[in-house]
Design an enzyme around this catalytic site. Sequence first.
Site, PDB file in Angstrom:
ATOM      1  N   LYS A 146       0.815  -1.211   0.000  1.00  0.00           N
ATOM      2  CA  LYS A 146       0.000   0.000   0.000  1.00  0.00           C
ATOM      3  C   LYS A 146       0.852   1.266   0.000  1.00  0.00           C
ATOM      4  O   LYS A 146       0.408   2.321  -0.419  1.00  0.00           O
ATOM      5  CB  LYS A 146      -0.961  -0.026   1.177  1.00  0.00           C
ATOM      6  CG  LYS A 146      -1.802  -1.323   1.172  1.00  0.00           C
ATOM      7  CD  LYS A 146      -3.225  -1.090   1.428  1.00  0.00           C
ATOM      8  CE  LYS A 146      -4.166  -2.240   1.147  1.00  0.00           C
ATOM      9  NZ  LYS A 146      -3.789  -3.584   1.561  1.00  0.00           N
TER      10      LYS A 146
HETATM   11  C1  LIG Z   1      -4.508  -4.688   1.076  1.00  0.00           C
HETATM   12  C2  LIG Z   1      -3.758  -5.958   0.942  1.00  0.00           C
HETATM   13  C3  LIG Z   1      -4.154  -6.948   0.045  1.00  0.00           C
HETATM   14  C4  LIG Z   1      -5.419  -6.823  -0.784  1.00  0.00           C
HETATM   15  O1  LIG Z   1      -5.305  -5.811  -1.752  1.00  0.00           O
HETATM   16  P1  LIG Z   1      -6.607  -5.251  -2.497  1.00  0.00           P
HETATM   17  O2  LIG Z   1      -6.130  -4.135  -3.337  1.00  0.00           O
HETATM   18  O3  LIG Z   1      -7.546  -4.826  -1.417  1.00  0.00           O
HETATM   19  O4  LIG Z   1      -7.143  -6.387  -3.287  1.00  0.00           O
HETATM   20  C5  LIG Z   1      -3.362  -8.072  -0.083  1.00  0.00           C
HETATM   21  N1  LIG Z   1      -2.244  -8.228   0.662  1.00  0.00           N
HETATM   22  C6  LIG Z   1      -1.834  -7.299   1.548  1.00  0.00           C
HETATM   23  C7  LIG Z   1      -0.597  -7.544   2.349  1.00  0.00           C
HETATM   24  C8  LIG Z   1      -2.563  -6.131   1.710  1.00  0.00           C
HETATM   25  O5  LIG Z   1      -2.149  -5.212   2.581  1.00  0.00           O
END
Ligand SMILES: *Cc1c(COP(=O)(O)O)cnc(C)c1O
Length: 498
Positions: free
Chosen positions: A113
Site C-alpha cells: 500500500k
Molecule cells: C490490502 C492488501 C491486500 C489486498 O489488496 P486489495 O487491493 O484490497 O485487493 C493483499 N495483501 C496485503 C498484504 C494487503 O495489505
Amino acid sequence: MVYHSTRNSALAVSSAEAIAQGIAADGGLFVPAFIPELSAADFDALKGLTYAERAARLFKLYLTDFTDEELRECTHNAYETGSFETPDVQEITTLADGSMLLELWHGPTCAFKDMALQILPHFLTRAIKKTGTDKEVVILTATSGDTGKAALAGFRDVPGTKIMVFYPEDGVSSMQKRQMQTQEGANVCVCAVRGNFDDCQNGVKAIFTDPEMEQALAENGMQFSSANSINWGRLVPQIVYYVSAYVTMLEKGILKNGERFSITVPTGNFGNILAAWYAKQMGVPVGHLICASNINNVLTDFINTGVYDRSRTFHATVSPSMDILISSNLERLLYHMTGENDAQIREWFTALKTDGKYDIGTELKNRIRAEFSGSFWDDDQTKAMIGKVFAENGYLSDTHTAVGICAARDFLAKAADKEPMLIASTANPYKFGAAVYSAIGGNADGADEYAVLDLLQEKSGMPIPAALAALKKKAVRFTDVVAQDAMPAYVKEKLGIR
Ligand SMILES: *Cc1c(COP(=O)(O)O)cnc(C)c1O
C-alpha cells in the site's frame, strides 16, 4: 482526461476533482473516460528510467490537469527521498520453479500500500488547491490493517490535512495494531471498531455520504476525502508498478518484446488486481489474471458463477488484509466491461445494498472468465506453501503472498499454455511474523510481537525491517475502541465540531 462516476456517465470531472472528492456524490467510483494505450515505442521509452521518472510519465496520461513539473515533484517526494529501502522501489525475485514475485513491500510500512500511499498525499494536496477550495482535508479511512498504517505514514504532518483511521478491533495482526497505535504526528488519530473490516468500511461510507456531516465539516472549513482504494489517486500508482515491472522484465531479458505473461494477485478489495487489468488494457501483454483469495471466497464464487453474494460468514484468517466480503473496486471493472452502462451498475449496487447480492448474467460472466480466474486457499494451505517455498528457495513469503503462490501454482498446473507468471508479493513476512514463523516449523506461542521478530530472524536469516524493529521503543498513543454506530460522534468529537 475527464472522469465519470460508475453510477452516472454524464458526470464529468477533472482528475484533480476525482482525487479531491475520493468518491462521487452518487456513491459511484470515479473512472477515466478512456484508458490510454501504450505502443511498443512507448514501452521502449520507459527503459533506462528510474521508477520515479517512469511513474511521472505514466501519471501524465491520466492526471492531465497536473503539470509535468508537479508530477515530477510528486514522484520525487514519494519515491526518491529514502522512504523505500531499495533504489528501484520494487524488486522482482525469481523462484526455483520460474515464477516471479513482484515485491511491492520495500516502503516504510512493509506492505504494497506504500506504493500508492506515499504519493497520494502529494496528489491530494495539489488537487485540493487546483479545485479552488482551501479547506482542510480530513482523510477518513477504514482499514483491514495495511492501508491504515500506510495512510498514516503518508499523511503524517502533511500541512492542510488530518487523518483518522478505523480498524477492526480483533481483525488485524498484533504487529499491524502496534504499527497503528504508535503512529506519530500531530494530525493523526487511530481508533478500533467493535466488528470486522466491513463494519468499519460501512461506518466510514455512512459518514462520507451523510449530508449533515458534510455540512458540519464545511461550516468548520473542512472536507472529507478518502485514502481507500476507491480513490483514483490510489489506483493510478498501482497501474504504474505493473507497467514498470513489464519494462523491467524487458530490460533484464526475462521477457521478449510483447511476450505474454500472467499475473496473480492476492486480493481483497479488488484494487490491486484491477490495476493489473488497467495495465493490460494499456497494452502490457498480460495473458490471464488470477484472483487469489483466502477462505473469504466471495470473489472466487463471483468469477465462477456471476453472482456476487456477500451474505456469508466472515472468517478471520492469517491473511487479514484479505478478510473482506465487499470488494469495492469490482464496480469499476463492471462499469468498463458493460460498456459504461451506469444504469446497470446502479441496479446491481442497489441490489447489493438491499439484498446483499447481484447477478451479472452468463454473457458478462463468460467475458470476465476469459480474462480472470479465481481460487481460494485456507490457512493450512497458505502456511504449507510458506513452508514449501522456504524449503525450496530459502525465501520467506508473507501469508498474503503465499495465498497468491498457491493460486498461481494451481493455475499453472492446470494451464495448457504455460506463460511466465508474475505474482504480486504484497507484504514483508515480518508483518505477519507469528503465522510465518509457525509455517516454517517454529512455535511462537507466548512470544510477543517483538520476540517473534527475533525468532523469525534466527530461523530464516532474513533481516528484520528497521521500521518494525523501531516500533518497540515507541509509545502507544491510541487505544480508543468504539461501536460502528458511535463512529460519527467520535469523528465530530475528535475534529472538535458539533
Ligand atoms: C490490502 C492488501 C491486500 C489486498 O489488496 P486489495 O487491493 O484490497 O485487493 C493483499 N495483501 C496485503 C498484504 C494487503 O495489505
